[in-house]
Design an enzyme around this catalytic site. Structure first.
Site, short mmCIF file in Angstrom:
data_model
loop_
_atom_site.label_atom_id
_atom_site.label_comp_id
_atom_site.label_asym_id
_atom_site.label_seq_id
_atom_site.Cartn_x
_atom_site.Cartn_y
_atom_site.Cartn_z
N GLU A 184 11.98 58.21 10.68
CA GLU A 184 10.53 58.24 10.47
C GLU A 184 10.16 59.04 9.22
O GLU A 184 9.25 58.67 8.49
CB GLU A 184 9.82 58.83 11.70
CG GLU A 184 9.98 58.02 12.98
CD GLU A 184 9.56 56.57 12.84
OE1 GLU A 184 8.63 56.27 12.05
OE2 GLU A 184 10.17 55.72 13.51
N ASP A 202 12.40 46.78 11.38
CA ASP A 202 11.96 47.03 10.01
C ASP A 202 12.56 45.99 9.07
O ASP A 202 11.89 45.44 8.21
CB ASP A 202 12.41 48.42 9.54
CG ASP A 202 11.69 49.53 10.30
OD1 ASP A 202 10.61 49.25 10.84
OD2 ASP A 202 12.23 50.64 10.34
N HIS A 252 10.48 56.76 6.27
CA HIS A 252 9.31 55.89 6.10
C HIS A 252 8.17 56.66 5.42
O HIS A 252 7.57 56.22 4.45
CB HIS A 252 8.77 55.43 7.46
CG HIS A 252 9.55 54.32 8.09
ND1 HIS A 252 9.90 53.18 7.43
CD2 HIS A 252 10.01 54.16 9.36
CE1 HIS A 252 10.57 52.38 8.26
NE2 HIS A 252 10.64 52.96 9.45
N GLY A 297 -10.47 37.81 21.66
CA GLY A 297 -11.15 39.09 21.83
C GLY A 297 -12.28 39.36 20.87
O GLY A 297 -12.78 40.47 20.79
P1 ADP Z 1 -12.85 35.97 23.52
O1 ADP Z 1 -13.30 35.73 22.11
O2 ADP Z 1 -11.37 36.04 23.61
O3 ADP Z 1 -13.47 35.04 24.50
P2 ADP Z 1 -14.38 37.87 24.95
O4 ADP Z 1 -15.71 37.33 24.68
O5 ADP Z 1 -13.81 37.55 26.28
O6 ADP Z 1 -13.36 37.43 23.85
O7 ADP Z 1 -14.41 39.43 24.72
C1 ADP Z 1 -13.78 40.33 25.58
C2 ADP Z 1 -14.52 41.63 25.66
O8 ADP Z 1 -14.49 42.32 24.42
C3 ADP Z 1 -15.99 41.44 25.95
O9 ADP Z 1 -16.22 41.41 27.31
C4 ADP Z 1 -16.61 42.66 25.31
O10 ADP Z 1 -16.59 43.75 26.17
C5 ADP Z 1 -15.71 42.95 24.15
N1 ADP Z 1 -16.25 42.40 22.90
C6 ADP Z 1 -15.67 41.45 22.14
N2 ADP Z 1 -16.41 41.21 21.03
C7 ADP Z 1 -17.49 42.00 21.10
C8 ADP Z 1 -18.63 42.20 20.27
N3 ADP Z 1 -18.78 41.51 19.13
N4 ADP Z 1 -19.54 43.09 20.66
C9 ADP Z 1 -19.39 43.79 21.80
N5 ADP Z 1 -18.35 43.65 22.62
C10 ADP Z 1 -17.39 42.78 22.30
ZN ZN Z 2 11.29 52.16 11.29
#
Ligand code: ADP
Ligand code: ZN
Ligand code: MG
Length: 615
Positions: free
Chosen positions: A426, A501, A429, A206
């Site tokens: 909670e 935990d 914690h 991501g």
């Molecule tokens: P991966 O690294 O798993 O391939 P992706 O490129 O598929 O991740 O990212 C998934 C989505 O997250 C993208 O389509 C975008 O919308 C968002 N995203 C991830 N990183 C960025 C970034 N640096 N800037 C803007 N959007 C991002």
């Molecule tokens: Zn807890």
């Protein structure tokens, strides 16, 4: 949806065809004979004609015996005039009812169209079926051919540029170089510069690896062949290798071009560790990739990009010079990066004036780009569901929690007793957390079930750090045990709610001893982790210490955990009243926000001070 439209069209086509056939059949059914103008003149002379209707140049003739005929009149000459010219006496002509009708220009047009359209539909319909059958057959036979998706060049929708990628400054710089090379390869070749062949994008899921690769393709304006690593693995043996071959062949044909292999780790794992001998499918595929990477001519302008989130498990052969030797690291965004990414995703959304993306960024440490995109989207959905015309800050803050913990499960109703237990847990914690140094301030406590948890305490990290100290770990463990201890103090009994935990606390304790050298055993790292390759998880551990040391480790871990429990117990017994107060407030309100929490804690502290003063 698409299918529905298709079916609908097919039904229309069938109807129209039927109606067309009918019109065609019904036309020629009542056969009208055609007669010449001379014949007409003769018959008028004989007095057997009742009526003549003139439509343009067409004549439709009705005999006295009600039979019909058609004919054509001379152009630009009135029918009566031509009849006179043919020598028909005036009185005979007058006996015939000659009428003129307007040419049904428009009407016939529509008629003609109505006849033609079904044919078009018909042809289209058959063509569609034919084409489908054909591609189906081709696909079945050509399964070794890679099905690379070509995007970035001529797809109009979703053009990704470098501006759409927030954060990742260094990675972008590095890739801009690649783009420049693809645009003007001559410039580099003239200098005798060697072309970067393989670029490996490395980063947690991501973080925008796929996104960045697409941006490169789009900016460079060259064909971009993308395939995911898992697509190489198929039912049939040898398919993967065949796909690799065909993918690279296509790319070479379209130079300059980019080949992008997403999720490289699906095929690129270290060889010789798989189960079932060294001849498995994945290995053949990987070998083929290596062969193709080496098989480029020196001045080929084809660049291979790949993405992975597990560079550690890639086969070393892939990382050799001349293959994927350039690595571009994509980190999780820091606070600045998160703000930028949020801004990018908010670009086309109506934001209220109270929206403070900086605050959203502050509250989302550890979120990836994809998580942030999700937060923005959830906020938009929330605003729409509340019939607001803009997205407000509350929507953003709520969606952070949703992304972090899963949706609220208000329907998950706790019994009265359960609620009491969750509240004390909670509160425990939260209270331990505020009373200890080196902890993050409490942002929210709640006993509304969320995702898998019965309740939760959210903390707000002040700043991000990559390094953690021993005292921070110890405080964290005490906070984790706060829930357990609070249950014990109040109910003299423990529930299963504390199990995760305890698991987490034990894990930290074990790491302190074995990995970080933060115990009396000294700065030694114990145990070497090994990965069972085909599952990709840390499963086995190689023991590189003796039984005696193992015993010591266990004792040390126990000591640390007991210490943390003692700390938590000390705090909670000392502030027993405050614990009760927090828990009862929680039972009543279910959630306590930061401000209220601080108020309750401050008043509690004041009271205990006053008491001491009086004594
Ligand atoms: P991966 O690294 O798993 O391939 P992706 O490129 O598929 O991740 O990212 C998934 C989505 O997250 C993208 O389509 C975008 O919308 C968002 N995203 C991830 N990183 C960025 C970034 N640096 N800037 C803007 N959007 C991002
Ligand atoms: Zn807890
Ligand atoms: Mg990806």
């Amino acid at each position: 949806m698409k299918n529905l439209i298709k079916n609908f069209l097919i039904i229309i086509a069938i109807f129209l065809t039927i109606s067309a056939v009918f019109t065609l059949l019904s036309g020629p059914l009542e056969e009208t004979k055609e007669i010449s103008l001379t014949q007409l003149a003769k018959e008028i002379n004989q007095g057997s004609i009742k009526e003549v209707i003139v439509v343009g140049d067409n004549l439709s003739i009705l005999y006295k015996d009600n039979s019909k005929a058609i004919s054509r009149k001379e152009k630009d000459l009135a029918l009566t005039q031509s009849l006179l010219n043919y020598g028909v006496p005036k009185e005979k002509i007058l006996q015939v009812d000659i009428r003129e009708k307007k040419e049904p220009e428009f009407g016939s047009w529509i008629l003609q169209l109505l006849i033609v359209i079904p044919f078009i539909f018909f042809i289209l319909f058959f063509w569609m079926i034919f084409r489908r059958a054909k591609t189906g057959a081709m696909e079945a036979l050509n399964f070794t051919k890679a099905r690379p998706r070509l995007f970035g060049v001529d797809t109009k929708k979703e053009k990704v540029t470098f501006d759409d990628v927030g954060n990742l400054k260094e990675a972008k710089e590095e890739l801009k170089e690649v783009v420049e090379f693809l645009k003007t390869p001559k410039k580099f070749l003239k200098m005798g510069a060697k072309i970067p062949r393989g670029i490996l994008l490395v980063g947690p899921p991501g973080t925008g690896k796929t996104l960045l690769a697409r941006a490169v393709a789009n900016e460079a304006k060259v064909p971009f062949f993308s395939i995911s690593g898992s697509e190489f693995i198929e039912l049939f043996v040898g398919v993967g290798a065949g796909r690799v071959r065909s993918l690279f062949n296509t790319a070479k044909k379209h130079q300059p071009s980019i080949v992008f292999i997403d999720e490289l780790d699906a095929i690129g794992r270290i060889r010789g560790a798989g189960i079932g001998g060294g001849h498995d499918e994945r290995e053949q595929t990987l070998n083929q990739i290596l062969v193709e990477l080496d098989g480029f001519e020196k001045d080929a302008t084809c660049i291979v990009m790949a993405a992975t989130n597990r560079p550690d498990i890639l086969d070393p052969a892939l990382l050799r010079p001349g293959r994927f030797d350039r690595r571009v690291i994509l980190d999780l965004p820091d606070i600045e990066g998160r703000e930028k990414i949020l801004k990018i995703h908010c670009k086309n959304k109506p934001l209220a004036s109270d929206v403070n993306l900086r605050e959203v960024a502050e509250r989302t440490p550890g979120f990836s780009g994809a998580d942030l995109a999700n937060v923005v989207n959830e906020a938009a959905i929330l605003a729409a569901r509340r019939n607001k015309d803009k997205i407000y800050q509350t929507e953003f803050l709520e969606s952070i929690e949703k992304v972090l913990l899963g949706p609220e499960r208000r329907s998950h109703i706790l019994s009265k007793k359960e609620k009491e237990i969750a509240a004390y847990h909670e509160a425990g914690h939260a209270l331990v957390s505020t009373m200890l140094p080196n902890t993050e301030p409490v942002r929210k406590i709640s006993i509304i079930a969320r995702g898998m948890a019965a309740g939760y305490t959210l903390k707000m990290p002040k700043e991000e750090r990559k390094l953690k100290t021993k005292s921070e770990f110890l405080s964290e463990m005490a906070v984790l045990l706060g829930g357990y201890v609070a249950e014990d103090i109040k109910f003299k009994e423990i529930t299963t709610g504390a199990s995760s935990d305890l698991e987490r606390a034990s894990e930290i304790a074990r790491k302190l001893v074995k990995e970080y050298g933060m115990s009396s055993l000294g700065p030694i790292s114990f145990g070497k982790k090994e990965e069972l390759i085909f599952l990709g998880k840390e499963i086995s551990e190689q023991r590189n210490y003796s039984e005696q040391v193992a015993l010591k480790i266990d004792q040390e871990v126990a000591k640390i955990i007991k210490g943390a429990e003692k700390r938590a117990r000390l705090i909670l017994t000392k502030h027993r009243r405050l614990l009760d107060k927090l828990a009862t407030t929680l039972i009543k309100k279910e959630t306590i926000e930061k401000e209220e929490f601080e108020k309750i804690v401050a008043s509690g502290k004041r009271k205990s001070k006053n008491k001491k003063g009086r004594k």
